[in-house]
Design an enzyme around this catalytic site. Sequence first.
Site, mmCIF file in Angstrom:
data_model
loop_
_atom_site.group_PDB
_atom_site.id
_atom_site.type_symbol
_atom_site.label_atom_id
_atom_site.label_comp_id
_atom_site.label_asym_id
_atom_site.label_seq_id
_atom_site.Cartn_x
_atom_site.Cartn_y
_atom_site.Cartn_z
ATOM 1 N N THR A 1 25.816 53.400 16.339
ATOM 2 C CA THR A 1 25.248 54.436 15.467
ATOM 3 C C THR A 1 24.136 55.132 16.244
ATOM 4 O O THR A 1 23.768 54.709 17.345
ATOM 5 C CB THR A 1 24.664 53.835 14.172
ATOM 6 O OG1 THR A 1 23.497 53.067 14.504
ATOM 7 C CG2 THR A 1 25.678 52.947 13.465
ATOM 8 N N ASP A 2 23.577 56.168 15.643
ATOM 9 C CA ASP A 2 22.494 56.890 16.322
ATOM 10 C C ASP A 2 21.278 56.004 16.563
ATOM 11 O O ASP A 2 20.594 56.141 17.579
ATOM 12 C CB ASP A 2 22.080 58.113 15.499
ATOM 13 C CG ASP A 2 23.140 59.210 15.534
ATOM 14 O OD1 ASP A 2 23.970 59.184 16.467
ATOM 15 O OD2 ASP A 2 23.140 60.062 14.630
ATOM 16 N N CYS A 3 20.999 55.107 15.626
ATOM 17 C CA CYS A 3 19.825 54.244 15.823
ATOM 18 C C CYS A 3 20.165 52.927 16.510
ATOM 19 O O CYS A 3 19.264 52.203 16.946
ATOM 20 C CB CYS A 3 19.110 53.993 14.492
ATOM 21 S SG CYS A 3 20.194 53.536 13.138
ATOM 22 N N TYR A 4 21.469 52.620 16.608
ATOM 23 C CA TYR A 4 21.899 51.412 17.321
ATOM 24 C C TYR A 4 23.015 51.805 18.287
ATOM 25 O O TYR A 4 24.204 51.605 18.004
ATOM 26 C CB TYR A 4 22.390 50.352 16.329
ATOM 27 C CG TYR A 4 21.306 49.837 15.419
ATOM 28 C CD1 TYR A 4 20.329 48.963 15.887
ATOM 29 C CD2 TYR A 4 21.258 50.216 14.086
ATOM 30 C CE1 TYR A 4 19.330 48.476 15.061
ATOM 31 C CE2 TYR A 4 20.262 49.745 13.241
ATOM 32 C CZ TYR A 4 19.302 48.876 13.745
ATOM 33 O OH TYR A 4 18.308 48.411 12.918
ATOM 34 N N PRO A 5 22.678 52.364 19.456
ATOM 35 C CA PRO A 5 23.699 52.920 20.351
ATOM 36 C C PRO A 5 24.430 51.896 21.202
ATOM 37 O O PRO A 5 25.437 52.234 21.824
ATOM 38 C CB PRO A 5 22.892 53.877 21.237
ATOM 39 C CG PRO A 5 21.511 53.311 21.246
ATOM 40 C CD PRO A 5 21.310 52.695 19.907
#
Length: 389
Positions: free
Chosen positions: A131-135
Amino acid sequence: MRTIAEINHKISHKQAVVLTAEELKARVVEVGVAKVAKEVDVITTGTFEPMESSGAIINLGHTDPPIKIRRCWLDGVPAYSGFGAVDLYLGASCAVEVMDGEEVRERGGGHVIEDLIAGKTVQVRAQGQVTDCYPRATFETTVTRETINQFYLFNPRNLYQNFIVGVNGGDRPLYTYLGPLQPRLGNAVYSNPGAISPLFNDPDLQLVGIGTRIFLGGGVGYIAWEGTQHFPLQKRLPNHTPIGPAATLALIGDAKQMDARWVRGCYFKSYGPSLMLGVGVPLPVLNEEVVARCAIQDKDLVAPIVDFSIPRRVRPTFGLVSYAQLKSGRISIEGRTVRVAPLASLFLSRQVAVELKQSILRGDFTLTEPVAPIELQRSFLPQDRWTEF
């Protein structure tokens, strides 16, 4: 009458009189309930037995770049990762995953928990949801109990108040959560250590509740809630003890403070992994009734003999047998003598009570007032609505 505050005052000044459950029972035989109630402040109980409904909450800490873990293995054992990004729950009875053609490894979550408590290194392999906060997509490392944040046991079902005796009336060996059962009543296995077990000595759950401090795996733990499959409405003898599985408790405690002597992974052939766990419960002597309840002996306690050869939820029984008979090593079933053995370690169960006693005498362990009682009206609901595929 005593209060827990008064008992704790004596503990903190190293003036408390503490007996193990075994010592108390012997003392009652010598001098009677009334005198013992005046002499003794705390009774310690203990058990060391398989408790497969156990597991550990682990927070690994965030990586850089961060990862939102959605699949994870600790030394090959799958850990549940369906909540916080790097929060895991490692079940004691979860087995090592093996590839097609590989031999089954007799190892599971209980062994990994034991290794972490012992300070050993454990391999971590994780896959993430990008995700954007967990790349980050994948992650591999090794950890010890010192390199992770939280590591605590949270066990949904421990401390069965009573359990069953397993036998096999069929014509082939059976491999069960009680271990191997030989055909044609070749052996019998029981799990509960009997009169020294914690909840046999507090049959109405008057001395324990949510927030009660206990000995858990060599460290300090607490009763968190009623356990799963909690069934306090089980039929009971006149002495209030149940004739089969009854109350259970959910327990919690900091695994970083535990000792691997009291937390051991185990494996049952052709059944799977589990966890042997030492649990001790201190019982405050608030009045004579406490001593009278704790004076029960193995001859006063019974368990049902259950035939595992019938593959149903409700299996036929061969009646009830006392724990005194079980501990003799032989029981009689329909006129036939059957060898019997305990699954719990009676020696280590006694040692749990001794360790807890010594901790109280040193002033290291005080008692707590429960913040709420354990529910006593919980019924047991079976799952009978199902569709066969």
